[in-house]
Design a protein around this motif. Structure first.
Motif, short mmCIF file in Angstrom:
data_model
loop_
_atom_site.label_atom_id
_atom_site.label_comp_id
_atom_site.label_asym_id
_atom_site.label_seq_id
_atom_site.Cartn_x
_atom_site.Cartn_y
_atom_site.Cartn_z
N PRO A 2 45.72 -61.16 49.68
CA PRO A 2 45.55 -59.71 49.65
C PRO A 2 45.31 -59.20 48.23
N THR A 3 44.58 -58.09 48.17
CA THR A 3 44.30 -57.45 46.89
C THR A 3 45.18 -56.21 46.76
N VAL A 4 45.76 -56.00 45.58
CA VAL A 4 46.54 -54.78 45.32
C VAL A 4 45.79 -53.97 44.28
N GLU A 5 45.54 -52.70 44.61
CA GLU A 5 44.83 -51.82 43.67
C GLU A 5 45.54 -50.47 43.59
N PHE A 6 45.27 -49.75 42.50
CA PHE A 6 45.99 -48.51 42.23
C PHE A 6 45.02 -47.38 41.91
N THR A 7 45.44 -46.15 42.22
CA THR A 7 44.69 -45.00 41.75
C THR A 7 44.55 -45.08 40.23
N ARG A 8 43.38 -44.67 39.73
CA ARG A 8 43.18 -44.75 38.28
C ARG A 8 44.13 -43.82 37.52
N GLU A 19 44.44 -56.75 41.34
CA GLU A 19 44.63 -58.21 41.35
C GLU A 19 44.79 -58.73 42.77
N ASP A 20 44.37 -59.97 42.96
CA ASP A 20 44.64 -60.69 44.21
C ASP A 20 46.00 -61.36 44.06
N VAL A 21 46.83 -61.18 45.09
CA VAL A 21 48.20 -61.71 45.00
C VAL A 21 48.53 -62.45 46.29
N GLY A 22 49.68 -63.10 46.32
CA GLY A 22 50.13 -63.75 47.54
C GLY A 22 50.89 -62.78 48.42
N ASP A 66 55.95 -46.73 57.33
CA ASP A 66 57.29 -47.13 56.92
C ASP A 66 57.31 -47.28 55.40
N ARG A 67 58.24 -46.60 54.75
CA ARG A 67 58.26 -46.59 53.29
C ARG A 67 59.44 -47.37 52.73
N GLY A 68 60.25 -47.90 53.64
CA GLY A 68 61.46 -48.58 53.19
C GLY A 68 61.42 -50.09 53.41
N ARG A 69 61.07 -50.50 54.62
CA ARG A 69 61.13 -51.94 54.92
C ARG A 69 59.92 -52.68 54.38
N LEU A 70 58.77 -52.05 54.40
CA LEU A 70 57.53 -52.62 53.85
C LEU A 70 57.21 -53.97 54.49
N ASP A 71 57.48 -54.05 55.80
CA ASP A 71 57.29 -55.35 56.46
C ASP A 71 55.99 -55.42 57.28
N GLU A 72 55.12 -54.42 57.07
CA GLU A 72 53.84 -54.46 57.78
C GLU A 72 53.02 -55.66 57.31
N ALA A 73 52.39 -56.34 58.26
CA ALA A 73 51.66 -57.57 57.91
C ALA A 73 50.38 -57.25 57.15
N VAL A 74 50.04 -58.11 56.24
CA VAL A 74 48.74 -58.03 55.57
C VAL A 74 48.06 -59.39 55.72
N GLY A 75 46.73 -59.36 55.75
CA GLY A 75 45.96 -60.59 55.92
C GLY A 75 45.41 -61.09 54.60
N GLU A 76 44.74 -62.22 54.70
CA GLU A 76 44.17 -62.87 53.51
C GLU A 76 43.22 -61.95 52.75
N ARG A 77 42.52 -61.07 53.52
CA ARG A 77 41.50 -60.23 52.88
C ARG A 77 41.89 -58.77 52.87
N SER A 78 43.18 -58.50 53.06
CA SER A 78 43.63 -57.10 53.08
C SER A 78 43.57 -56.49 51.69
N VAL A 79 43.39 -55.16 51.69
CA VAL A 79 43.47 -54.39 50.44
C VAL A 79 44.65 -53.43 50.55
N VAL A 80 45.59 -53.56 49.64
CA VAL A 80 46.74 -52.65 49.56
C VAL A 80 46.43 -51.67 48.44
N ALA A 81 46.26 -50.39 48.81
CA ALA A 81 45.88 -49.38 47.81
C ALA A 81 47.04 -48.42 47.61
N VAL A 82 47.46 -48.26 46.36
CA VAL A 82 48.57 -47.37 46.02
C VAL A 82 47.97 -46.10 45.44
N MET A 83 48.25 -44.97 46.10
CA MET A 83 47.62 -43.70 45.72
C MET A 83 48.67 -42.61 45.51
N GLN A 84 48.22 -41.48 44.95
CA GLN A 84 49.08 -40.31 44.83
C GLN A 84 48.99 -39.49 46.11
#
Lengths: 89, 369
Positions: A2-8, A19-22, A66-84
């Motif tokens: 999975p890729t993790v990206e952030f608002t600029r 970055e790509d992470v595990g 869900d903002r607490g457990r964060l147990d939602e599945a992500v796949g090999e090609r998922s993008v996790v985007a952190v925004m405001q």
């Protein structure tokens, strides 16, 4: 991996390159990112480990509910985007 | 060189003497970001800034080069509670174990060079023993049974705004809480006793008016040369103590009003203090639209009201509780306002000069040097 990206907007305060992470859940992917970039953690999670009140996280374009457990599945090609969240002004 | 550090809703501004001796903005940091507290540590010259970054939370930064560069420090934070559901807010919601704001930072005693104290919105008092590299919740106060009687004053949850470290004994600290009265420790924070007997709350039923734990001191200031003398600008009055909070008495004749947020004590003369009064709580504007600074030189028996150099018509500036400060000599004063004014006095608060700037709303002012 999975890729993790952030608002600029966050880069004003702390270095947060895309970055790509595990990990097979949102939480594991974020933890893997924070392991490389520990300074980013406190900008995204509050002191009790929850996603900050005015931060939103999208997984492949879907807003994380869900903002607490964060147990939602992500796949090999998922993008996790952190925004405001606009609720934060 | 004396500077004035001005923490605002949109940045930290350094004000210094410029051409012709006039005070002017000389440097800026964190432009666009809320700076909720600032401290210059006289022991090592470090500057600390508490930030409220909105989406990204509460942050703490330190500069060792007078504000040119800053490093991120861990902000004070609550530990994970054993049982998060055990405590609730007044309206029955789970207690948010969260620091909402760094509200005040103070240096510890000279004999404890790394010690810092931090008061927060959220009600926690925190202590660092290593120049802010790590913080611990002061459990002696947090676990005091009366702490659960505290309530919010201007915020949903209680908040600690004043920390008076005894100049001779770093273990002797008085803190002020909105709303939770005043508290004193003599053992560095292990044990605490109430220190707001004698304060009176107009906002409570008469039978509760003198409950010391329900008081809303807006700001408590100590005289460095005689720390038995404390001054308090309270929600509905001005109070003075001769025994470091053992007993307070009310000063009812403060002109032009007894309401306000800020108070500063002269560092050497325990009978001298300054206030920035306003119309009482339901309005919170200067009396008759005129900004004034009220000074007493005799322990509250009489007062002078300074107007020279301050706006006297259509001015709606309020000085928040951390927005008034005095230098170590008791001569140079500065205060900032909610509408971005900043005024400086070189003569103990008799005459004032406005700096030529329209700043963001001012949260805190510190005279440095």
């Amino acid at each position: 991996m999975p890729t993790v990206e952030f608002t600029r907007n966050l880069a004003r305060h702390v270095a947060c390159p895309t970055e790509d992470v595990g990990g097979d859940t949102v939480g594991a992917a974020l933890e893997a990112y924070f392991a490389r970039h520990p300074a980013v953690r406190s900008y995204v999670l509050d002191e009790q480990g929850r996603v900050r009140h005015h931060v939103t996280v999208f997984v492949d374009g879907r807003q994380l509910r869900d903002r607490g457990r964060l147990d939602e599945a992500v796949g090999e090609r998922s993008v996790v985007a952190v925004m405001q969240a606009l609720s934060g002004g | 060189m004396t500077t004035i550090q001005v923490a605002t809703r949109k940045g930290l501004f350094t004000v210094a003497r410029g051409e012709g001796g006039r005070w002017a903005v000389a440097a800026r940091a964190f432009v666009g970001d809320g700076v909720t507290a600032v401290l210059h540590d006289p022991r090592d010259g470090a500057l600390y800034a508490g930030l409220g970054l909105g989406h990204w939370g509460v942050k703490l930064r330190r500069s060792r080069d007078n504000g040119a560069t800053w490093v991120d420090l861990p902000a004070p934070a609550f530990p994970k509670p054993d049982d998060p559901s055990e405590e609730t807010t007044a309206d029955g919601k789970p207690w948010p174990w969260r620091v909402d704001q760094v509200w005040v930072l103070e240096a510890g005693h000279a004999s404890e060079p790394g010690v810092l104290w931090c008061g927060t919105v959220g009600g926690g008092l925190f202590r660092s023993a290593d120049h802010g590299e790590s913080w611990s919740l002061v459990r002696g106060l947090w676990d005091h049974p009366s702490r659960r009687m505290w309530s919010g004053g201007g915020a949903d949850r209680p908040a600690i705004h004043s920390i008076c470290v005894h100049p001779e004994d770093g273990r002797d600290v008085v803190v002020g809480v909105s709303c939770g009265g005043a508290w004193r420790t003599r053992d560095g924070g292990e044990t605490w006793t109430i220190a707001s007997e004698g304060m009176r709350a107009e906002y409570l039923p008469e039978s509760q008016a003198f409950d010391p734990v329900a008081q809303d001191p807006h700001r408590i200031a100590q005289c460095r040369a005689n720390p038995e003398r404390l001054w308090c600008q309270h929600h509905n009055g001005v109070f003075i103590s001769d025994d470091r909070g053992g007993r307070w008495r009310e000063l009812t004749e403060v002109p032009p009003a007894v309401f306000g947020f800020a108070v500063a004590s002269h560092p050497h003369d325990p009978d001298v203090a300054w206030l920035v009064p306003a119309v009482k709580d339901e309005e919170r504007v200067p009396v008759d639209g005129a900004v004034v600074v009220t000074r007493t030189s005799d322990g509250g028996k009489s007062y002078t009201v300074a107007r020279e150099g301050l706006p006297q018509t259509n001015a709606y500036d309020i000085a928040l509780r951390h927005a008034l400060d005095v230098d170590a000599a008791g001569e140079l004063l500065a205060f900032g306002s909610t509408t971005g004014g900043l005024w400086v006095s070189d003569d103990g608060g008799a005459r004032w000069q406005a700096i030529d700037a329209r700043l963001p709303p001012v949260y805190a002012v510190r005279v440095v040097g």
